[in-house]
Write a protein that holds these residues in place. Structure first.
Motif, PDB file in Angstrom:
ATOM      1  N   VAL A 110      10.611 -38.268  21.075  1.00 45.39           N
ATOM      2  CA  VAL A 110      11.360 -37.093  20.629  1.00 45.39           C
ATOM      3  C   VAL A 110      12.840 -37.376  20.777  1.00 45.39           C
ATOM      4  CG1 VAL A 110       9.542 -35.439  21.194  1.00 45.39           C
ATOM      5  CG2 VAL A 110      11.261 -36.000  22.892  1.00 45.39           C
ATOM      6  N   GLN A 111      13.622 -36.711  19.969  1.00 45.15           N
ATOM      7  CA  GLN A 111      15.067 -36.796  20.047  1.00 45.15           C
ATOM      8  C   GLN A 111      15.592 -35.479  20.615  1.00 45.15           C
ATOM      9  OE1 GLN A 111      13.464 -37.577  16.831  1.00 45.15           O
ATOM     10  NE2 GLN A 111      13.197 -39.532  17.878  1.00 45.15           N
ATOM     11  N   LEU A 112      16.573 -35.591  21.494  1.00 48.76           N
ATOM     12  CA  LEU A 112      17.113 -34.427  22.191  1.00 48.76           C
ATOM     13  C   LEU A 112      18.608 -34.330  21.951  1.00 48.76           C
ATOM     14  CD1 LEU A 112      15.280 -34.981  25.594  1.00 48.76           C
ATOM     15  CD2 LEU A 112      14.553 -33.515  23.712  1.00 48.76           C
ATOM     16  N   VAL A 113      19.080 -33.128  21.650  1.00 58.18           N
ATOM     17  CA  VAL A 113      20.506 -32.898  21.441  1.00 58.18           C
ATOM     18  C   VAL A 113      20.931 -31.701  22.274  1.00 58.18           C
ATOM     19  CG1 VAL A 113      22.316 -32.358  19.784  1.00 58.18           C
ATOM     20  CG2 VAL A 113      20.411 -33.846  19.104  1.00 58.18           C
ATOM     21  N   GLU A 114      21.841 -31.945  23.223  1.00 61.99           N
ATOM     22  CA  GLU A 114      22.350 -30.871  24.076  1.00 61.99           C
ATOM     23  C   GLU A 114      23.601 -30.248  23.466  1.00 61.99           C
ATOM     24  OE1 GLU A 114      21.303 -34.184  27.248  1.00 61.99           O
ATOM     25  OE2 GLU A 114      22.320 -34.110  25.307  1.00 61.99           O
ATOM     26  N   SER A 115      23.845 -29.002  23.847  1.00 65.64           N
ATOM     27  CA  SER A 115      25.073 -28.312  23.467  1.00 65.64           C
ATOM     28  C   SER A 115      25.353 -27.222  24.489  1.00 65.64           C
ATOM     29  CB  SER A 115      24.959 -27.713  22.065  1.00 65.64           C
ATOM     30  OG  SER A 115      23.908 -26.769  22.019  1.00 65.64           O
ATOM     31  N   GLY A 116      26.569 -26.691  24.452  1.00 69.79           N
ATOM     32  CA  GLY A 116      26.906 -25.555  25.298  1.00 69.79           C
ATOM     33  C   GLY A 116      27.771 -25.858  26.494  1.00 69.79           C
ATOM     34  N   ARG A 162      25.697 -21.338  29.223  1.00 71.12           N
ATOM     35  CA  ARG A 162      24.318 -21.593  28.847  1.00 71.12           C
ATOM     36  C   ARG A 162      24.249 -22.882  28.049  1.00 71.12           C
ATOM     37  NH1 ARG A 162      19.837 -18.333  25.216  1.00 71.12           N
ATOM     38  NH2 ARG A 162      21.099 -19.098  23.486  1.00 71.12           N
ATOM     39  N   LEU A 163      23.464 -23.804  28.543  1.00 74.04           N
ATOM     40  CA  LEU A 163      23.228 -25.060  27.850  1.00 74.04           C
ATOM     41  C   LEU A 163      21.960 -24.951  27.010  1.00 74.04           C
ATOM     42  CD1 LEU A 163      23.923 -27.636  30.716  1.00 74.04           C
ATOM     43  CD2 LEU A 163      25.545 -26.540  29.163  1.00 74.04           C
ATOM     44  N   SER A 164      21.982 -25.629  25.869  1.00 72.18           N
ATOM     45  CA  SER A 164      20.814 -25.682  25.002  1.00 72.18           C
ATOM     46  C   SER A 164      20.441 -27.135  24.755  1.00 72.18           C
ATOM     47  CB  SER A 164      21.102 -25.006  23.664  1.00 72.18           C
ATOM     48  OG  SER A 164      21.449 -23.651  23.828  1.00 72.18           O
ATOM     49  N   CYS A 165      19.152 -27.359  24.540  1.00 71.73           N
ATOM     50  CA  CYS A 165      18.670 -28.698  24.216  1.00 71.73           C
ATOM     51  C   CYS A 165      17.584 -28.551  23.160  1.00 71.73           C
ATOM     52  CB  CYS A 165      18.122 -29.383  25.452  1.00 71.73           C
ATOM     53  SG  CYS A 165      17.337 -30.978  25.124  1.00 71.73           S
ATOM     54  N   ALA A 166      17.885 -29.043  21.966  1.00 68.77           N
ATOM     55  CA  ALA A 166      16.943 -28.956  20.860  1.00 68.77           C
ATOM     56  C   ALA A 166      16.182 -30.268  20.728  1.00 68.77           C
ATOM     57  CB  ALA A 166      17.687 -28.649  19.571  1.00 68.77           C
ATOM     58  N   ALA A 167      14.867 -30.167  20.651  1.00 69.74           N
ATOM     59  CA  ALA A 167      14.013 -31.335  20.512  1.00 69.74           C
ATOM     60  C   ALA A 167      13.535 -31.459  19.069  1.00 69.74           C
ATOM     61  CB  ALA A 167      12.817 -31.227  21.447  1.00 69.74           C
ATOM     62  N   SER A 168      13.477 -32.702  18.587  1.00 69.85           N
ATOM     63  CA  SER A 168      12.956 -32.968  17.246  1.00 69.85           C
ATOM     64  C   SER A 168      12.099 -34.223  17.311  1.00 69.85           C
ATOM     65  CB  SER A 168      14.085 -33.127  16.235  1.00 69.85           C
ATOM     66  OG  SER A 168      14.932 -34.214  16.592  1.00 69.85           O
ATOM     67  N   GLY A 169      11.327 -34.434  16.254  1.00 68.04           N
ATOM     68  CA  GLY A 169      10.436 -35.585  16.231  1.00 68.04           C
ATOM     69  C   GLY A 169       9.028 -35.173  16.630  1.00 68.04           C
ATOM     70  N   ALA A 188       7.427 -32.045  36.940  1.00 70.79           N
ATOM     71  CA  ALA A 188       8.154 -33.289  36.711  1.00 70.79           C
ATOM     72  C   ALA A 188       9.587 -33.108  37.173  1.00 70.79           C
ATOM     73  CB  ALA A 188       8.120 -33.638  35.228  1.00 70.79           C
ATOM     74  N   ARG A 189      10.005 -33.893  38.185  1.00 69.85           N
ATOM     75  CA  ARG A 189      11.358 -33.728  38.678  1.00 69.85           C
ATOM     76  C   ARG A 189      12.016 -35.041  39.079  1.00 69.85           C
ATOM     77  NH1 ARG A 189       7.801 -31.531  42.343  1.00 69.85           N
ATOM     78  NH2 ARG A 189       7.779 -32.390  44.445  1.00 69.85           N
ATOM     79  N   ASN A 190      11.367 -36.148  38.787  1.00 67.10           N
ATOM     80  CA  ASN A 190      11.979 -37.450  39.015  1.00 67.10           C
ATOM     81  C   ASN A 190      12.392 -38.040  37.675  1.00 67.10           C
ATOM     82  OD1 ASN A 190      11.384 -37.571  41.895  1.00 67.10           O
ATOM     83  ND2 ASN A 190       9.245 -37.756  41.243  1.00 67.10           N
ATOM     84  N   GLN A 191      13.458 -38.833  37.684  1.00 72.33           N
ATOM     85  CA  GLN A 191      13.927 -39.401  36.427  1.00 72.33           C
ATOM     86  C   GLN A 191      12.841 -40.200  35.727  1.00 72.33           C
ATOM     87  OE1 GLN A 191      17.997 -41.016  36.165  1.00 72.33           O
ATOM     88  NE2 GLN A 191      18.263 -40.412  38.308  1.00 72.33           N
ATOM     89  N   GLY A 192      12.038 -40.906  36.499  1.00 72.20           N
ATOM     90  CA  GLY A 192      10.975 -41.721  35.920  1.00 72.20           C
ATOM     91  C   GLY A 192       9.849 -40.914  35.291  1.00 72.20           C
ATOM     92  N   ASP A 193       9.824 -39.595  35.529  1.00 75.09           N
ATOM     93  CA  ASP A 193       8.798 -38.751  34.910  1.00 75.09           C
ATOM     94  C   ASP A 193       9.093 -38.489  33.442  1.00 75.09           C
ATOM     95  OD1 ASP A 193       8.542 -36.659  37.893  1.00 75.09           O
ATOM     96  OD2 ASP A 193       7.514 -38.528  37.368  1.00 75.09           O
ATOM     97  N   PHE A 194      10.333 -38.755  33.027  1.00 77.67           N
ATOM     98  CA  PHE A 194      10.779 -38.413  31.680  1.00 77.67           C
ATOM     99  C   PHE A 194      11.072 -39.661  30.865  1.00 77.67           C
ATOM    100  CE2 PHE A 194      11.176 -33.890  32.323  1.00 77.67           C
ATOM    101  CZ  PHE A 194      11.328 -33.769  33.694  1.00 77.67           C
ATOM    102  N   GLY A 195      10.651 -39.656  29.597  1.00 73.24           N
ATOM    103  CA  GLY A 195      10.851 -40.824  28.758  1.00 73.24           C
ATOM    104  C   GLY A 195      11.911 -40.665  27.692  1.00 73.24           C
ATOM    105  N   SER A 196      12.327 -39.427  27.422  1.00 82.14           N
ATOM    106  CA  SER A 196      13.329 -39.176  26.387  1.00 82.14           C
ATOM    107  C   SER A 196      14.507 -38.432  27.006  1.00 82.14           C
ATOM    108  CB  SER A 196      12.737 -38.336  25.247  1.00 82.14           C
ATOM    109  OG  SER A 196      11.663 -39.016  24.634  1.00 82.14           O
ATOM    110  N   TRP A 197      15.709 -38.835  26.611  1.00 83.93           N
ATOM    111  CA  TRP A 197      16.925 -38.267  27.183  1.00 83.93           C
ATOM    112  C   TRP A 197      17.928 -37.924  26.090  1.00 83.93           C
ATOM    113  CZ3 TRP A 197      17.599 -37.393  32.421  1.00 83.93           C
ATOM    114  CH2 TRP A 197      16.609 -37.924  33.251  1.00 83.93           C
ATOM    115  N   GLY A 198      18.693 -36.852  26.336  1.00 79.29           N
ATOM    116  CA  GLY A 198      19.792 -36.525  25.454  1.00 79.29           C
ATOM    117  C   GLY A 198      21.034 -37.297  25.832  1.00 79.29           C
ATOM    118  N   GLN A 199      22.101 -37.059  25.083  1.00 80.26           N
ATOM    119  CA  GLN A 199      23.334 -37.820  25.288  1.00 80.26           C
ATOM    120  C   GLN A 199      24.195 -37.231  26.388  1.00 80.26           C
ATOM    121  OE1 GLN A 199      22.911 -35.571  22.986  1.00 80.26           O
ATOM    122  NE2 GLN A 199      24.768 -34.307  23.045  1.00 80.26           N
ATOM    123  N   GLY A 200      23.910 -36.006  26.801  1.00 77.61           N
ATOM    124  CA  GLY A 200      24.655 -35.354  27.868  1.00 77.61           C
ATOM    125  C   GLY A 200      25.745 -34.438  27.348  1.00 77.61           C
TER     126      GLY A 200
END
Length: 126
Positions: free
Chosen positions: A2-8, A19-26, A107-119
């Motif tokens: 999945v692709q993630l895009v943060e904003s806010g 308020r931060l938003s993160c939209a997932a696609s894919g 899920a709360r460890n970095q290794g639990d997640f495989g997709s990341w946004g740009q920040g």
């Protein structure tokens, strides 16, 4: 994947809100958990909050409990982080993360997640 895009993100005074938003696609049909992490200058990336995609259960770092709220819009494939009573120590780049391999309860460890946004940068002035 999945692709993630943060904003806010932005600049706010202490005591304010963002308020931060993160939209997932894919391949969003494979979403199991989504979370927020942050990284302050000179520090390691740390866990902030997580939500189970289907059930909506949430879990928070002690440092933000009672001030931040994570939520998700199932229809929009978007996760939010409402941040209230912001403190200068909340200043960091905030990253959205997604887990698409298999469900785990909190899920709360970095290794639990495989997709990341740009920040997205959050700056809290005193």
């Amino acid at each position: 994947q999945v692709q993630l895009v943060e904003s806010g993100g932005g600049l706010v005074q202490a005591g304010g809100s963002l308020r931060l938003s993160c939209a997932a696609s894919g391949r969003t049909f494979r979403l199991y958990n989504m979370g927020w992490f942050r990284q302050a200058p000179g520090k390691e990336r740390e866990f902030v909050a997580t939500v189970n995609w289907s059930g909506g259960n949430t879990y928070y770092a002690d440092s933000v409990k009672g001030r931040f709220t994570i939520s998700r819009d199932y229809a929009k494939n978007t996760v939010y982080l409402q941040m209230n009573s912001l403190k200068p120590e909340d200043t960091a780049v905030y990253f959205c993360a997604a887990r698409t391999t298999a469900y785990i309860a909190y899920a709360r460890n970095q290794g639990d997640f495989g997709s990341w946004g740009q920040g997205t940068q959050v700056t809290v002035s005193s």
